[in-house]
Scaffold this motif. Structure first.
Motif, PDB file in Angstrom:
ATOM      1  N   TYR A 114     -40.412 -11.616  73.324  1.00  0.00           N
ATOM      2  CA  TYR A 114     -41.108 -11.096  71.975  1.00  0.00           C
ATOM      3  C   TYR A 114     -41.664 -10.186  72.507  1.00  0.00           C
ATOM      4  CZ  TYR A 114     -45.426 -11.201  74.485  1.00  0.00           C
ATOM      5  OH  TYR A 114     -47.115 -11.478  74.911  1.00  0.00           O
ATOM      6  N   PHE A 119     -41.708 -12.346  62.519  1.00  0.00           N
ATOM      7  CA  PHE A 119     -39.921 -12.498  61.819  1.00  0.00           C
ATOM      8  C   PHE A 119     -39.648 -14.335  62.399  1.00  0.00           C
ATOM      9  CE2 PHE A 119     -35.912 -11.266  62.487  1.00  0.00           C
ATOM     10  CZ  PHE A 119     -34.919 -11.872  60.639  1.00  0.00           C
ATOM     11  N   GLY A 160     -36.336 -15.605  62.936  1.00  0.00           N
ATOM     12  CA  GLY A 160     -34.945 -15.538  62.920  1.00  0.00           C
ATOM     13  C   GLY A 160     -33.573 -16.730  62.316  1.00  0.00           C
ATOM     14  N   MET A 204     -33.554 -11.588  68.952  1.00  0.00           N
ATOM     15  CA  MET A 204     -34.807 -10.492  67.634  1.00  0.00           C
ATOM     16  C   MET A 204     -34.536  -9.090  68.179  1.00  0.00           C
ATOM     17  SD  MET A 204     -37.498 -10.542  70.677  1.00  0.00           S
ATOM     18  CE  MET A 204     -37.966  -9.942  72.530  1.00  0.00           C
ATOM     19  N   ALA A 210     -34.935  -7.785  62.101  1.00  0.00           N
ATOM     20  CA  ALA A 210     -35.578  -7.716  63.012  1.00  0.00           C
ATOM     21  C   ALA A 210     -36.575  -6.658  63.008  1.00  0.00           C
ATOM     22  CB  ALA A 210     -35.753  -8.293  64.482  1.00  0.00           C
ATOM     23  N   GLU A 257     -39.685  -4.027  61.763  1.00  0.00           N
ATOM     24  CA  GLU A 257     -40.402  -3.668  63.210  1.00  0.00           C
ATOM     25  C   GLU A 257     -40.857  -2.175  62.474  1.00  0.00           C
ATOM     26  OE1 GLU A 257     -40.954  -4.740  67.613  1.00  0.00           O
ATOM     27  OE2 GLU A 257     -39.291  -3.276  67.277  1.00  0.00           O
ATOM     28  N   ARG A 267     -42.152  -9.885  66.809  1.00  0.00           N
ATOM     29  CA  ARG A 267     -40.891 -10.629  66.413  1.00  0.00           C
ATOM     30  C   ARG A 267     -40.534 -11.279  68.154  1.00  0.00           C
ATOM     31  NH1 ARG A 267     -37.374  -6.881  69.112  1.00  0.00           N
ATOM     32  NH2 ARG A 267     -37.734  -4.526  68.964  1.00  0.00           N
ATOM     33  N   ASP A 289     -37.923 -14.071  70.027  1.00  0.00           N
ATOM     34  CA  ASP A 289     -36.529 -15.091  70.776  1.00  0.00           C
ATOM     35  C   ASP A 289     -37.129 -16.713  71.008  1.00  0.00           C
ATOM     36  OD1 ASP A 289     -35.098 -13.017  70.750  1.00  0.00           O
ATOM     37  OD2 ASP A 289     -34.625 -13.014  72.939  1.00  0.00           O
TER      38      ASP A 289
END
Length: 248
Positions: A15, A27, A29, A35, A40, A44, A56, A58
């Motif tokens: 992250y 966010f 995805g 991310m 994303a 940001e 954000r 993954d």
């Protein structure tokens, strides 16, 4: 440089987090995305300019996080989202969910209660494992899935999607369009009219199914599933601002 959170299930989730004041934004995805995508990164930058907290990450099997994509399923990725929101954010958050992330954001409203203060969805794809992949499979594909545990499905991107039996079966435990979906929070749904992955009809089905006093659906003429042109990215941040205004 990404940081990592170990979830209660033992998965390592990558992250990036930006500090700020006020209601935070997270966010979520899409399927097989990460991310580092344009939405994303744009959000940001927007949050940093606004001085607002932003997160954000993954999902497992995506980007820098642990695990193989084919081992994952909607339930796993929803657990990942819940873990990062609970561990890394404080107070109500506005979730911005893209495609599959829209489905997961809806699951978060059921699991996290008041921690979800508002939603912005971008081409939300609720129940897509059942209504998209499974419903569209031929008899031969269903037989292959049963025999081998996976089937390759063409995508609009570089490589085909490997769809597993576990993804389909777990997806049936995460469906949100078959039971009441109450959204007592500000919701703004964005949908492109040129999207060939998620149809306007899907957006309308979600809009009509959900109940709540502050739910809006905005159709963006000519936008496709990527929703990543300068105009479309601006529409996402504008929508987030409208939801945040109603919260604050």
């Amino acid at each position: 440089m990404s940081r990592f959170l170990t979830t209660p299930q033992g998965r390592s989730i990558a992250y990036n987090q930006t500090e700020g004041a006020g209601v935070g934004v997270v966010f979520l995805g899409g399927f097989m995305s990460d991310m580092e995508g344009s939405k994303a990164l744009y959000l940001e930058d927007w949050a940093r300019r606004e001085g607002r907290p932003f997160l954000r990450f993954d999902y497992s099997g995506h980007g820098e996080s642990s695990g193989a994509f084919e081992e994952g399923c909607i339930g796993d990725w929803a657990q990942d989202a819940q873990a990062v929101i609970e561990a890394l954010t404080h107070g109500p958050q506005v979730l911005i969910g893209s495609s599959m992330g829209g489905w997961i954001s809806l699951l978060m409203t059921k699991r996290l209660g008041a921690r979800v203060g508002g939603l912005v969805t971008i081409a939300a794809a609720p129940d897509f494992t059942e209504d998209g992949f499974w419903a569209g499979f031929t008899a031969e594909q269903r037989a292959e899935l049963a025999r081998t545990g996976r089937v390759l499905v063409p995508s609009d991107y570089d490589a085909p999607y490997p769809i597993t039996k576990r993804l389909i079966e777990d997806g049936r435990n995460q469906l949100v369009l078959r039971t009441p979906l109450t959204l007592d929070l500000p919701v703004l749904m964005l949908q492109g009219t040129a999207d060939t992955s998620v149809s306007v009809q899907t957006a309308m089905r979600l809009f009509e199914h959900a109940s709540g006093a502050d739910i809006r659906l905005l159709l963006v003429k000519g936008a496709d599933h990527r929703f990543s042109s300068v105009r479309e990215l601006g529409q996402i941040s504008f929508s987030a601002e409208r939801v945040l205004e109603r919260l604050e």
